[in-house]
Design an enzyme around this catalytic site. Structure first.
Site, short mmCIF file in Angstrom:
data_model
loop_
_atom_site.label_atom_id
_atom_site.label_comp_id
_atom_site.label_asym_id
_atom_site.label_seq_id
_atom_site.Cartn_x
_atom_site.Cartn_y
_atom_site.Cartn_z
N HIS A 72 74.22 -132.67 -1.80
CA HIS A 72 75.66 -132.64 -1.55
C HIS A 72 76.17 -134.02 -1.17
CE1 HIS A 72 76.70 -128.14 -0.97
NE2 HIS A 72 75.73 -128.28 -1.86
N TYR A 201 84.17 -126.81 6.49
CA TYR A 201 84.26 -126.57 7.93
C TYR A 201 85.75 -126.36 8.22
CZ TYR A 201 79.50 -128.49 8.50
OH TYR A 201 78.14 -128.72 8.43
N PRO A 293 75.57 -125.79 16.42
CA PRO A 293 75.21 -126.03 15.02
C PRO A 293 76.27 -126.76 14.18
CG PRO A 293 75.67 -123.71 15.40
CD PRO A 293 75.72 -124.37 16.74
N LYS A 297 72.55 -130.45 13.02
CA LYS A 297 71.59 -131.44 13.51
C LYS A 297 70.28 -130.88 14.06
CE LYS A 297 73.65 -135.16 12.47
NZ LYS A 297 73.46 -134.91 11.06
N TYR A 385 76.88 -137.58 10.11
CA TYR A 385 76.53 -136.34 9.39
C TYR A 385 75.30 -136.55 8.51
CZ TYR A 385 77.23 -131.83 7.14
OH TYR A 385 77.07 -130.53 6.69
P1 FAD Z 1 62.02 -123.07 16.54
O1 FAD Z 1 62.46 -123.02 15.13
O2 FAD Z 1 62.70 -122.20 17.53
O3 FAD Z 1 60.45 -122.76 16.55
C1 FAD Z 1 59.73 -122.52 17.74
C2 FAD Z 1 58.54 -121.64 17.45
O4 FAD Z 1 57.78 -121.45 18.64
C3 FAD Z 1 58.94 -120.24 16.99
O5 FAD Z 1 58.25 -119.93 15.79
C4 FAD Z 1 58.56 -119.35 18.13
O6 FAD Z 1 58.17 -118.04 17.71
C5 FAD Z 1 57.38 -120.11 18.75
N1 FAD Z 1 57.14 -119.81 20.17
C6 FAD Z 1 58.05 -119.57 21.14
N2 FAD Z 1 57.45 -119.31 22.32
C7 FAD Z 1 56.12 -119.39 22.07
C8 FAD Z 1 54.97 -119.21 22.89
N3 FAD Z 1 55.08 -118.89 24.19
N4 FAD Z 1 53.74 -119.34 22.33
C9 FAD Z 1 53.63 -119.66 21.02
N5 FAD Z 1 54.68 -119.84 20.20
C10 FAD Z 1 55.91 -119.70 20.71
N6 FAD Z 1 69.87 -127.18 12.38
C11 FAD Z 1 70.12 -128.10 11.40
O7 FAD Z 1 69.51 -129.19 11.43
N7 FAD Z 1 71.01 -127.86 10.38
C12 FAD Z 1 71.68 -126.69 10.31
O8 FAD Z 1 72.42 -126.49 9.36
C13 FAD Z 1 71.47 -125.70 11.36
N8 FAD Z 1 72.09 -124.50 11.33
C14 FAD Z 1 71.77 -123.54 12.26
C15 FAD Z 1 72.40 -122.31 12.18
C16 FAD Z 1 72.09 -121.31 13.11
C17 FAD Z 1 72.81 -119.98 13.03
C18 FAD Z 1 71.10 -121.55 14.12
C19 FAD Z 1 70.74 -120.47 15.12
C20 FAD Z 1 70.47 -122.78 14.20
C21 FAD Z 1 70.79 -123.78 13.28
N9 FAD Z 1 70.19 -125.03 13.32
C22 FAD Z 1 70.49 -125.98 12.38
C23 FAD Z 1 69.19 -125.32 14.36
C24 FAD Z 1 67.75 -125.19 13.89
O9 FAD Z 1 67.54 -123.92 13.32
C25 FAD Z 1 66.79 -125.39 15.09
O10 FAD Z 1 67.15 -126.57 15.75
C26 FAD Z 1 65.32 -125.48 14.63
O11 FAD Z 1 64.82 -124.18 14.34
C27 FAD Z 1 64.42 -126.08 15.71
O12 FAD Z 1 63.07 -126.04 15.32
P2 FAD Z 1 61.90 -125.94 16.38
O13 FAD Z 1 60.64 -125.93 15.59
O14 FAD Z 1 62.10 -126.96 17.43
O15 FAD Z 1 62.12 -124.54 17.12
C1 DHB Z 2 74.60 -124.38 7.83
C2 DHB Z 2 74.53 -124.31 9.19
C3 DHB Z 2 75.18 -125.26 9.94
O1 DHB Z 2 75.13 -125.23 11.28
C4 DHB Z 2 75.92 -126.28 9.34
O2 DHB Z 2 76.56 -127.19 10.11
C5 DHB Z 2 75.98 -126.34 7.97
C6 DHB Z 2 75.29 -125.39 7.21
C7 DHB Z 2 73.89 -123.35 7.01
O3 DHB Z 2 73.24 -122.47 7.59
O4 DHB Z 2 73.96 -123.42 5.78
#
Ligand code: FAD
Ligand code: DHB
Length: 390
Positions: A72, A201, A293, A297, A385
């Site tokens: 994009h 957005y 979100p 990021k 961004y």
């Molecule tokens: P997580 O993905 O939370 O992974 C942590 C893992 O640890 C999980 O699998 C969990 O089961 C495991 N765990 C937890 N506790 C324990 C334990 N005690 N023992 C063993 N394992 C454990 N980010 C972007 O960059 N771009 C986007 O567009 C975006 N959109 C989003 C939209 C939504 C609706 C949401 C909710 C989030 C979005 N994010 C986005 C954020 C992104 O999804 C998270 O920042 C990302 O998942 C972080 O990764 P992580 O590996 O740090 O944590």
């Molecule tokens: C998506 C999620 C976001 O938080 C964002 O800023 C853009 C896209 C997505 O899930 O596609």
């Protein structure tokens, strides 16, 4: 069991760190509390920065991303029935982002890990961190009723916001900064063509809306709702009606409604824990910080943290001096705080706040007008961004 790096959590942070360390010949074990299928069923992020894509390419796990990901070059901001395009490529010397679901990134990394024969302990219960203030830390857990202890050099806490790693740190050793927003995002996924070929957005008096996608036939939409919104009160037809109301007329006309295949509410929060190092324990990704979100990021920060920690560990194992490890926290936090600022500013610009005074509403209007009139302002938004340099 023994390994060099015990990684807690198999989200993007843990899987990327594991892959980066493996590529450098540093063995690691991942301990995950859920099943592989459960982790893969969590629908979250969708936008990857160029830096995140580059890391995945260097790791050799980008075949599907390169084939199925959607590059994009811009996105639109809707405001007061007007639409302003943020031309990422033009404003940043040709940079772009890639739309590719977090679930797919996770699947690609899990498959590569399986193929490389690396150990991941799924469905691990009662994960406990031991002695990370010494040179001989360990992690214990139970898998299928059997207690397993993993002796290691370093523990990487990649277990998300509700994980055990940050909770294991004595409260007086950690500083936490937090803002909880008075709203959440109601998200749905549906197998219908997106209403626009780029993300929208949209800020609207009824609340924020985001139009995103996973492919040319799968749409991802979000609506600003109350933080404690009852999802049962949102049958699909209500979601589609409300989405249309919040979009500009052209986008609204192009919305193709269809049955949702996923629907969930996510709270919005800004959070940072400092520092990221506690002896031989390092916090990575959502375990250390949360962004609302709106700036896309969270996943990208998890990737940059994992990259920085992998570099620190590679240097540590090369010369055995702890200085490299000590640099991780400050290096990662510098980028984290800038992404926190951007995510907070996008959230503040685009959402409706019930408690806003007429003055604060005027400030939001003026900020949008400034963005419309100033290429420099749009450039600053685009620079953030697409992702600040690693
Ligand atoms: P997580 O993905 O939370 O992974 C942590 C893992 O640890 C999980 O699998 C969990 O089961 C495991 N765990 C937890 N506790 C324990 C334990 N005690 N023992 C063993 N394992 C454990 N980010 C972007 O960059 N771009 C986007 O567009 C975006 N959109 C989003 C939209 C939504 C609706 C949401 C909710 C989030 C979005 N994010 C986005 C954020 C992104 O999804 C998270 O920042 C990302 O998942 C972080 O990764 P992580 O590996 O740090 O944590
Ligand atoms: C998506 C999620 C976001 O938080 C964002 O800023 C853009 C896209 C997505 O899930 O596609």
């Amino acid at each position: 069991m023994r390994t060099k790096v015990a990684i807690i959590g198999s989200g993007p942070a843990g899987l990327l760190l594991g892959a980066l360390l493996h590529a450098a010949g540093i063995d690691n074990i991942i301990i995950e509390q859920r099943s592989r299928d459960y982790v893969l069923s969590r629908i979250r992020a969708g936008v990857l920065e160029q830096g995140t894509v580059d890391i995945l390419r260097r790791l050799g796990v980008s075949a599907r991303l390169d084939h199925e990901g959607l590059p994009h070059q811009g996105f639109s901001i809707g405001y007061a029935n007007r639409s302003l395009r943020i031309d990422l490529a033009d404003l940043t010397n040709g940079s772009k982002v890639m739309v590719y679901g977090q679930t797919e990134v996770t699947r690609d990394l899990m498959d590569a890990r399986l193929q490389a024969g690396l150990t991941t302990l799924y469905e691990a219960e009662n994960t406990t961190l031991h002695d990370f203030d010494s040179f001989k830390p360990s992690v214990s857990c139970q898998v299928a009723g059997k207690t397993i202890t993993i002796d290691c050099d370093v523990i990487a806490g990649c277990d998300g916001f509700h994980g055990v790693s940050r909770a294991s740190v004595p409260v007086n050793a950690i500083n936490q900064f937090e803002r909880v927003y008075p709203f959440g995002w109601l998200g749905i996924m549906a197998d219908v063509p997106p209403c626009s070929h780029e993300l929208i957005y949209a800020s609207h008096p009824r609340g924020f809306a985001l139009c995103s996608m996973r492919s040319t036939t799968r749409s991802r939409y979000y609506l600003q709702v109350k933080a404690d919104e009852n999802i049962a009160e949102w049958p699909d037809h209500r979601f589609w009606d409300e989405l249309r109301r919040r979009l500009d007329p052209v986008a609204a006309d192009n919305v193709v409604p269809g049955p949702s295949i996923e629907k969930s509410v996510a709270p919005l929060r800004s959070f940072v824990a400092e520092p990221l190092q506690f002896g031989r324990l390092f916090l990575v990704g959502d375990a250390a910080h949360i962004v609302p979100p709106t700036g896309a990021k969270g996943l990208n920060l998890a990737a940059s943290d994992a990259f920085y920690l992998s570099e620190a560990l590679i240097e540590y194992y090369a010369d055995r001096t702890p200085a490299a490890l000590c640099r991780y926290s400050a290096r990662a936090l510098d980028r984290i705080w800038k992404a926190e600022r951007f995510s907070w500013s996008m959230t503040t610009l685009l959402h409706r706040f019930d408690h806003y005074s007429a003055f604060e509403q005027k400030m939001q209007d003026a900020e949008f007008a400034f963005l419309e009139s100033s290429r420099t302002a749009r450039q600053a938004m685009a620079e953030n961004y697409i992702g600040l340099p690693l």
